[in-house]
Scaffold this active site. Structure first.
Site, PDB file in Angstrom:
ATOM      1  N   MET A 173       0.851  -1.196   0.000  1.00  6.29           N
ATOM      2  CA  MET A 173       0.000   0.000   0.000  1.00  6.29           C
ATOM      3  C   MET A 173       0.879   1.235   0.000  1.00  6.29           C
ATOM      4  SD  MET A 173      -3.060  -1.273   2.428  1.00  6.29           S
ATOM      5  CE  MET A 173      -1.998  -1.713   3.740  1.00  6.29           C
ATOM      6  N   TYR A 921      -5.698 -38.926  17.598  1.00  2.48           N
ATOM      7  CA  TYR A 921      -4.463 -38.691  16.840  1.00  2.48           C
ATOM      8  C   TYR A 921      -4.747 -38.113  15.458  1.00  2.48           C
ATOM      9  CZ  TYR A 921      -5.450 -42.890  14.066  1.00  2.48           C
ATOM     10  OH  TYR A 921      -6.031 -43.790  13.221  1.00  2.48           O
TER      11      TYR A 921
END
Ligand code: PEP
Ligand code: MG
Length: 941
Positions: A173, A921
């Protein structure tokens, strides 16, 4: 005695407070616990300069109502904001506010909020009502503090206008410096600070304002500058005299007239107004949008605008500007690491226009300012408890802090800093765990060159080691070519004189980046480091010719498409393709990972199909194998694939059994290897899953028929008839998964026999095994029951034959939505569930895994999907099935083990989701195991 008197006063050290005058105070405050909800100051804060004792204070964490406040003012020792307000003030604005209120020298200024930017966009790119007046009001404070006024030639005030969103978007920007100059003001400035300086600032302003605010190509200004230098015989901008700069200013003004048909706006307030609008507009520029999309930055309101009094690094030899990191961002070493330019403005450093010196230059030229800078770095590290990235300017020996933020770092740097800061007592281990991003580990796990000493004679140039790792690819010279090459599956190296934000797409697509110009903080270096992409910057040995598409190094010419290799850790550019090897985990990383492992609840397993993969997985910390895809073993040799094809082509069970008997020894020996490698950790082996056509030879029908005839002894007609029988309209939803094992029970029996024979053999040789057999693509309990019965019967037979019994589990993948919905029924037949989120995603969305690439990029570009659901788990839809199935499964069988083995098992945000759902898991590829371990730890802390 009243109860109040029995309670000991609580002392809060070093806290910030708002006083009734809305000034921020720092100090040690004592109060009684009852006062917590009614914060009455009992004792005067030690450093309070505003209110008298007994004043009413509120903690800073509860700032004054900011819902309507849009302009926030700051100056040394005072501030409307603080570092916790990034969402509203942007990172730059929040940190300026923080530096100001902890007493560092920050040029006074004001920040217009991101909410104002959002409103600006919503109401058709107009400044919201009243905003401009509020900004002018805050500007008066700056003018008062500086004793200078915008537009007043007798006491000129110049301003900078900079963007700053909540998440840093380097260079994306706009910024405008030196606002406030016109023909009158420049004369006043010249009288005060010298002609050369004044006109240098003026020409810089015209150039920058013209480019950023008015959209005049920068090249038009640069041409004039280059011509002027050439005519005068100068090399550097700094050699230009005041009279040259005056002349340049006139030329620049003509550029305006020609480009815009009108003179440049000379009213300073109009300049400021237009610059604020330009910054707001830059939030929506194509390059900013692209950067946000590549980096998956969503949910921000917009950019804040920081308007600040200018300080000048270009006021001669007692001035300068620099950028630094409080520790080395590449290696993590605890030593200031930065660059400094005498007599220059900040843009010169960042843009790589002049090659900067190191900080020792500053120490020599400006020892006092350097000392203060070192002290400020220490204060900021102690205050933020992190490595900081700082921009500063010295104006006539006086130090000004322009910006600070937590510094971006490489994976190696992040791990070392986290470990060092724990050892220094700056942070605890739980904080340390949050300091390394899972993607950082990805960098550490990226390939390095196999043997760096072997290529020394092929090193043709050396630049700065801007971002570590190794890359090998074919040379391209434009961002577009890099994106094009990548789309064709090529590995490309993007070679540029220097990169600019327009190049981000190509930089992202490239395997590595090489630039001729720019330092360690140049655009290429900063962006590449953020992505963990290999980058060699500032390689002044090379000359890049974009038109000819060549790089020249002395007499050597490298053309487009030639192969080169880059070593981002040493800065070496190497001719040709160098072999790469994966890095190992060691030292600090092991210490760091041990902290992560202590806090995580989720187990991390690996998807591994060979003994070698299994070893890698263990070395990376896998706690078992969550998915062994048995079909991958079939491709390991010609004999194996021929046996598989015989099995596929077999028409009768007897023929199939003959072929399967050939396969059994291969499978058994692979399983033995894997069991040995995992040494008693669970090994989940999945029965054959993919559609059978995947094993047939590829090519024209004639070729396939000839190949199969030679391999099986069948006639051409027999083969064609068999292929026709096997051919499917939609193989992904066809004859695969448990449908194979149910149709050909002898297949499941062979695989189960190989697994149990291997388990028995390893056990009998003193090894430990924990086999788990997994049935794929189950949708009904009957399917699973059928397969479980077969498997258990084979187990009995093998155990009887060998007089050895091995403990094992039989479970299923949950990858068909129906299985998830009736998981309670399925659980009755299973010891464990493992979510196959690849197929579950495919079947939940109805997107074929094979064909999704045809439309997914369009979906993402149109915002129909935020990201690829095969990469990031769709928590709302697929995630709900995972949740429901887990609850139902465990409801029916509390001992049920539940995990996931789709690709999402190694993706950090998905791992966090699986933790929240309560899975036991996740299982992912061996190289992603450390990433999953860290992601699981981060969600736990
Ligand atoms: C899955 O579907 O998630 C899975 C792990 O199996 P595959 O990718 O082999 O189909
Ligand atoms: Mg699957």
């Amino acid at each position: 005695m009243s109860s109040r008197m029995k309670i000991k006063a609580i002392t809060v050290p070093d806290q910030y407070w708002w006083c009734k005058h809305r000034r921020m105070l720092k100090g040690q405050i004592s109060f009684h616990p009852q006062d917590l909800n009614m914060p009455t100051l009992i004792k005067r804060p030690s450093q309070a300069k505003c209110c008298r004792a007994q004043a009413v204070l509120t903690p800073v964490s509860d700032p004054p109502s900011t819902t309507k406040k849009r302009v926030f003012s700051f100056g040394k020792g005072r501030s409307d904001g603080h570092k916790g307000m990034k969402g509203l003030l942007g990172g730059k604005g929040a940190n300026l506010a923080e530096m100001a209120c902890i007493g560092l020298s920050v040029p006074p200024g004001l920040t217009i909020s991101t909410e104002a930017c959002q409103e600006y966009q919503q109401i058709g790119k107009r400044l919201p009502e009243g905003l401009w007046e509020e900004a002018l009001e805050a500007l008066k404070m700056v003018e008062k503090e500086m004793g200078a006024t915008l537009g007043d030639p007798s006491k000129p005030l110049l301003l900078s206008v900079r963007s700053g969103a909540a998440i840093s978007m380097p260079g994306m920007m706009d910024t405008v410096l030196n606002i406030g100059l016109n023909d009158d003001v420049v004369a006043g400035l010249a009288a005060k600070s010298g002609e050369r300086f004044a006109y240098d600032s003026y020409r810089r302003f015209l150039d920058m304002f013209g480019d950023v605010v008015m959209g005049i190509p920068r090249l038009l200004f640069e041409e004039k500058l280059e011509k002027m230098k050439e005519a005068k015989g100068f090399k550097l901008d700094t050699e230009l005299k005041a009279s040259d700069l005056k002349e340049l200013v006139e030329q620049y003004k003509k550029v305006y007239l020609e480009a815009k048909g009108e003179a440049f706006p000379s009213d300073p307030k109009q300049q400021l107004f237009l610059a604020v609008k330009a910054v707001f507009d830059s939030w929506d520029s194509p390059r900013a949008i692209k950067y946000r999309s590549i980096n998956q930055i969503t949910g921000l309101k917009g950019t804040a605008v920081n308007i600040q009094c200018m300080v000048f690094g270009n006021m001669g030899e007692t001035s300068g500007t620099g950028v630094l990191f409080t520790r080395n961002p590449s290696t993590g070493e605890k030593k200031l690491y930065g660059e400094f330019l005498v007599n220059a403005q900040g843009e010169d450093v960042v843009a790589g226009i002049r090659t900067p010196q190191d900080l020792d230059t500053m120490k020599r030229c400006m020892p006092e300012a350097y000392k203060e800078l070192v002290e400020n770095c220490e204060i900021l590290e102690r205050h933020y408890k992190d490595m900081m990235d700082i921009e500063f300017t010295v104006q006539e020996n006086r130090l000004w802090m322009l910006q600070c933020r937590t510094g971006k770092r490489t994976g190696k740097g992040a791990v070392k800093m986290a470990v060092d800061m724990v050892n220094e007592g700056l942070i605890d281990t739980r904080t340390a765990i949050t300091r390394v991003e899972p993607q950082h580990l990805d960098q550490l796990l990226h390939p390095q060159f196999e043997n760096p000493s072997a290529y020394k004679d092929k090193v043709v140039a050396t630049g700065l080691p801007a971002s570590p790792g190794a890359a090998v690819g074919q040379v391209v010279f434009s961002a577009d070519d890099a994106e094009g090459g990548h789309a064709q599956g090529k590995s490309v190296i993007l070679v540029r004189t220097e990169t600019s934000p327009e190049d981000v797409g190509g930089m992202h697509a490239a395997a590595g980046i090489l630039t001729a110009r720019g330092g360690m903080t140049s655009h290429a270096a900063v962006v590449a480091r953020g992505w963990g992409k290999c980058c060699v910057a500032g390689c002044s040995d090379i000359r890049v010719n974009d038109k000819e598409k060549t790089v020249t190094i002395g007499g050597l010419v490298i053309k487009e498409g030639d192969w080169i290799s880059l070593n981002g850790s040493t800065g070496e550019v190497i001719l040709g393709k160098q072999p790469l090897s994966p890095p190992a985990l060691s030292g600090d990383l092991e210490t760091f990972m041990s902290w992560a492992d202590k806090v995580r609840r989720l187990k991390v397993m690996a998807n591994a199909d060979t003994p070698a993969d299994a070893l890698t997985a263990r070395n990376n910390g896998a706690q078992g194998i969550g998915l062994c895809r048995t079909e991958h073993m079939f491709f390991a040799s010609d004999e194996r694939i021929k046996a598989v094809r015989k099995m596929i082509m077999a028409v009768t069970p007897e023929q199939r059994k003959v072929a399967l008997d050939l396969l059994l020894p291969y499978q058994r020996s692979d399983f033995e290897g894997i069991f040995r490698a995992m040494d008693g950790l669970p090994v989940t082996i999945r029965l054959l899953d993919p559609p059978l056509h995947e094993f047939l030879p590829e090519g024209e029908l004639d070729y396939i028929v000839n190949e199969l005839a030679a391999e099986t002894g069948m006639t051409g007609d027999e083969i064609i008839s068999r292929i026709e029988k096997l051919s499917e309209v939609n193989p992904m939803l066809g004859f695969r998964g448990c449908r194979l094992g149910i149709s050909y029970p002898e297949l499941t029996e062979m695989q189960a026999r190989a697994i149990f024979q291997a388990a028995v053999s390893v056990t009998n040789h003193g090894g430990k095994v924990l086999p788990e057999i997994m049935v794929p693509l189950v949708g009904t309990p009957q399917e699973l029951r059928h397969q479980v019965e077969l498997i258990r019967n084979v187990a009995k037979q093998v155990f009887a034959e060998t007089s050895t019994t091995v403990t094992y589990k039989v479970g299923t993948m949950i990858e068909v939505p129906r299985a998830a919905l009736i998981a309670d029924e399925i659980a009755k037949e299973a010891d464990f569930f493992s979510f196959g989120t690849n197929d579950l995603t495919q079947m939940t969305f109805g997107y074929s895994r094979d064909d999704v690439a045809k439309f997914l990029p369009i979906y993402i570009s149109k915002g129909i999907l935020q990201n690829d659901p095969f990469e990031f788990l769709d928590q709302q839809g697929v995630g709900q099935l995972v949740k429901v199935a887990t609850e139902k499964g465990r409801g029916a069988k509390p001992s049920l083990k539940v995990g996931i083995c789709g690709e999402h098992g190694g993706e950090p945000s998905s791992v966090a989701f699986f933790h929240e759902v309560g899975l036991d898991y996740v299982s992912c590829s061996p190289f992603r195991v450390p990433i999953a371990r860290l992601a699981a730890a981060q969600v736990a802390v």
